[in-house]
Design an enzyme around this catalytic site. Structure first.
Site, PDB file in Angstrom:
ATOM      1  N   ASP A 165       0.798  -1.227   0.000  1.00 52.51           N
ATOM      2  CA  ASP A 165       0.000   0.000   0.000  1.00 52.51           C
ATOM      3  C   ASP A 165       0.830   1.276   0.000  1.00 52.51           C
ATOM      4  O   ASP A 165       0.555   2.201  -0.751  1.00 52.51           O
ATOM      5  CB  ASP A 165      -0.914  -0.009   1.229  1.00 52.51           C
ATOM      6  CG  ASP A 165      -1.638   1.305   1.388  1.00 52.51           C
ATOM      7  OD1 ASP A 165      -2.430   1.646   0.484  1.00 52.51           O
ATOM      8  OD2 ASP A 165      -1.399   2.005   2.381  1.00 52.51           O
ATOM      9  N   ASP A 168       4.915   0.627   3.877  1.00 54.89           N
ATOM     10  CA  ASP A 168       4.961  -0.651   4.594  1.00 54.89           C
ATOM     11  C   ASP A 168       4.765  -1.782   3.592  1.00 54.89           C
ATOM     12  O   ASP A 168       4.839  -1.573   2.387  1.00 54.89           O
ATOM     13  CB  ASP A 168       3.871  -0.670   5.674  1.00 54.89           C
ATOM     14  CG  ASP A 168       2.506  -0.291   5.089  1.00 54.89           C
ATOM     15  OD1 ASP A 168       2.276  -0.576   3.898  1.00 54.89           O
ATOM     16  OD2 ASP A 168       1.674   0.301   5.812  1.00 54.89           O
ATOM     17  N   TYR A 325      -7.638   2.428   7.027  1.00 52.71           N
ATOM     18  CA  TYR A 325      -8.535   2.785   5.923  1.00 52.71           C
ATOM     19  C   TYR A 325      -9.978   2.512   6.334  1.00 52.71           C
ATOM     20  O   TYR A 325     -10.625   1.606   5.823  1.00 52.71           O
ATOM     21  CB  TYR A 325      -8.156   2.011   4.647  1.00 52.71           C
ATOM     22  CG  TYR A 325      -6.860   2.495   4.037  1.00 52.71           C
ATOM     23  CD1 TYR A 325      -6.829   3.675   3.291  1.00 52.71           C
ATOM     24  CD2 TYR A 325      -5.671   1.788   4.214  1.00 52.71           C
ATOM     25  CE1 TYR A 325      -5.641   4.135   2.737  1.00 52.71           C
ATOM     26  CE2 TYR A 325      -4.486   2.244   3.662  1.00 52.71           C
ATOM     27  CZ  TYR A 325      -4.476   3.415   2.922  1.00 52.71           C
ATOM     28  OH  TYR A 325      -3.309   3.873   2.375  1.00 52.71           O
ATOM     29  N   GLU A 572       5.245  10.035   3.389  1.00 47.86           N
ATOM     30  CA  GLU A 572       4.825   8.700   2.933  1.00 47.86           C
ATOM     31  C   GLU A 572       3.959   8.780   1.673  1.00 47.86           C
ATOM     32  O   GLU A 572       2.986   9.532   1.626  1.00 47.86           O
ATOM     33  CB  GLU A 572       4.050   7.955   4.029  1.00 47.86           C
ATOM     34  CG  GLU A 572       3.770   6.506   3.630  1.00 47.86           C
ATOM     35  CD  GLU A 572       3.252   5.650   4.783  1.00 47.86           C
ATOM     36  OE1 GLU A 572       3.430   4.413   4.721  1.00 47.86           O
ATOM     37  OE2 GLU A 572       2.670   6.201   5.738  1.00 47.86           O
TER      38      GLU A 572
END
Length: 621
Positions: A165, A168, A325, A572
């Site tokens: 995703d 990670d 999420y 990120e």
């Protein structure tokens, strides 16, 4: 009568009858010549005396070419023209061969096209499983080849593949499906622009890598299912947990040795409908590959039916997905998934569902709210309304859909108005970045989605020969929308107060400490264990590997940015964010005259003619 003789140069001398009158006149004037001598044959010398020097100089009017006799004038003109043409041709050829050439190369690609090449590379770096030979990311290798098998509790055993995703190694189906839907949508609308940029095959490979994996996460050959593998890997580190997982550990995906649990869901309307949207939209992208396209359509139908039968949010009950999420509602996915299935199948029952007023009401189509018009991995309403406005603009199905489609069209117009600087629905930073998430962290993923919708809707209006749209009493041209999209993407590419590009590898000044495990750990044949990688996480040095094309989370509401690896709110990148970026970049790339592809999305949609009225009753006297 003609006389023949030899001229002094040895050629035949022909005296035509037409010349005889001239000869008689001349001979009468020659007082010194014995007229009687004319009856005797004259030798050559005498004949030359008689004719005099002027006759020798007289040019012949015709040229005998053996097979034909042609006018001398035509002959001379023809030969002369041929000689001059030959000379000129040779001269021009000589100049062309000898003069140094200045190649007028194609103009250099615009910034959006250059950034597009890079933004697509991010997906190559995020691939999980056994990598293809042409992956082109030197520091990545095969990883997580036991996904599914290592979790005894799951019944779905082969979950190798798909995409990590973010920074990670978790595979979240929910945002990944949204990312694939956005990419597919951009390909359906702008395949000619992808082709012009040389990226059409690449983006289709990126989509297929995602859809191949999604097909593994449920029984795609069945007509009815009762579960989906929603996530692989976990990241919960709350309460000071030290259990090795995808957030506690800092390891290259290739070195992962800790367990990766599979999260299965049996009641996940939002996830199933979003996955259905991903597969349905991809089926249009791959319509030339009939077998694969049909497989995608079948999977989409199965998922959508499951989403209707088993109502519930996939992230309910404080599950691991809820931490990262969390889905706020599933009504928007119903409208979104239904619209995509209608385009993929032409089955009007999906359109009836997607345009059902109650569904639209539950999805929030008729009211504002602070986040109204913000397209994201959680809320697809703004995208669904644009998608269904398309149907009204180009096919205009009429009754019974017209009323709700007109509402969606009007709401889309309102959303587009809200993006413009003259309205105050959303604040902007001093540098000009629209704050669609109201100053909260990670703004760029929302900005790129809005830029895509604005550029796309502008192209819809242009394709429908509509010069603009109304915001209240004021009329705005389509160029205003395109300009909004450009200013936002330009900000992301470096036109901002920090003069920093937020796309890694684009421009000279971009984030060097991206929050990403694979990019931050060198590929040096040393395997760093779970905690062993922490030194790379906490290092102040730039990442040893460049995560080309990654769009980071973005600046804060004051245009500030901290290039710090440990602060994921700045550094990120995510799949969903990059998918929106790719879509916006391709919409703005290349020549504006290359608009949208009006028809491909409607390939499966049957013509919509109104039902003819019943015939009148038979007439009786």
């Amino acid at each position: 009568m003609s006389m023949y003789g030899r001229d002094p140069w040895g050629g035949p001398l022909e005296i035509n009858a037409a010349d005889s009158a001239t000869d008689d006149d001349r001979s009468r004037n020659l007082q010194d010549v014995d007229r009687a001598a004319l009856s005797r044959p004259l030798d050559e010398t005498q004949q030359s005396w008689l004719l005099g020097p002027s006759e020798q100089k007289k040019k012949k009017k015709y040229v005998d070419l053996g097979c034909i006799i042609v006018s001398r004038k035509i002959f001379v003109w023809t030969v002369g023209t041929l000689l001059v043409s030959g000379f000129l041709a040779g001269f021009v050829t000589l100049i062309v061969k000898t003069v140094p050439r200045h190649h007028h190369a194609k103009p250099p690609p615009d910034n959006y096209t250059l950034a597009l090449h890079k933004a697509l590379m991010f997906f190559n770096a995020q691939r999980s499983g056994k990598l293809p030979k042409h992956n082109n990311v030197s520091w990545r290798g095969n990883s997580c080849l036991q996904d599914g098998k290592s979790d005894a509790s799951t019944t779905i055993k082969d979950l190798v593949g798909g995409y990590y995703d973010a920074g990670d190694a978790i595979k979240f189906n929910f945002p990944a499906s949204f990312a694939m839907t956005m990419l597919s949508w951009s390909v359906i609308e702008y395949s000619a622009k992808y082709e012009a940029a040389g990226e059409l095959n690449h983006v289709k490979e990126v989509i297929k890598w995602g859809t191949d994996y999604l097909l593994k996460t449920f029984n795609n050959s069945a007509d009815k299912i009762d579960k989906i593998a929603a996530q692989v890997g976990v990241g919960d580190t709350s309460g000071g947990s030290t259990t090795p997982n995808d957030h506690y550990c800092w390891m290259r995906p290739e070195d992962i040795d800790y367990p990766r649990p599979v999260y299965e869901c049996h009641s996940c309307t939002d996830l199933a409908a979003e996955m259905a949207a991903a597969l349905a939209s991809a089926s249009i992208v791959f319509k030339d590959n009939k077998a694969y396209s049909q497989k995608l359509v079948h999977g989409a139908r199965t998922l959508f039916q499951f989403s209707r039968d088993q109502r519930g949010r996939y992230s309910a009950g404080g599950s691991d997905p809820a931490l990262f999420y969390n889905s706020s509602s599933y009504w928007d996915e119903f409208v979104w998934g239904g619209a995509w299935l209608y385009y993929a199948t032409g089955n009007v029952s999906y359109l009836q569902l997607a345009t059902h007023p109650k569904l639209a009401k539950h999805a929030g189509a008729f009211w504002g709210g602070p986040d109204y018009g913000v397209l994201s991995w959680d809320n697809k309403l703004a995208g669904a309304q644009v998608l269904l406005s398309r149907l009204r603009l180009f096919l205009s199905p009429g009754y019974p859909y017209e009323e709700i489609l007109r509402t969606f069209h009007n709401q889309t117009s309102i959303v587009m108005c809200s993006y413009l600087p003259v309205f105050t629905s959303f604040n902007r930073t001093k540098g000009g970045l629209i704050q669609l998430n109201h100053g909260r962290p990670q703004p760029l993923q929302y900005v790129v989605n809005a830029a895509f919708l604005a550029a796309l809707f502008s192209d819809y209006l242009d394709a429908a020969d509509t010069p603009g749209w109304y915001c209240g009493p004021n009329f705005y041209t389509t160029d205003v929308l395109r300009e909004f999209a450009k200013t936002q993407i330009d900000y992301i590419l470096g036109k901002n107060p920090r003069k920093m590009s937020y796309v890694v590898g684009f421009g000279n000044h971009y984030p060097k400490h991206v929050h990403h495990r694979g990019a931050s750990i060198p590929k040096n044949k040393i395997r760093y264990n779970c905690k062993g990688g922490w030194k790379w996480r906490d290092s102040k040095k730039p990442n040893p590997n460049t995560l080309v094309g990654a769009m980071v989370a973005g600046p804060d509401r004051h245009d500030g940015f901290h290039d710090v690896r440990t602060n994921y709110n700045y550094t990120e990148p995510t799949l969903a964010g990059n998918a929106g970026l790719v879509a916006a970049l391709v919409a703005l790339s290349g020549d504006k005259s290359t608009g949208i592809d009006k028809n491909t999305i409607f390939s499966a949609v049957p013509p919509m003619f109104p039902t003819p009225p019943p015939p009148p009753a038979p007439w009786k006297p």
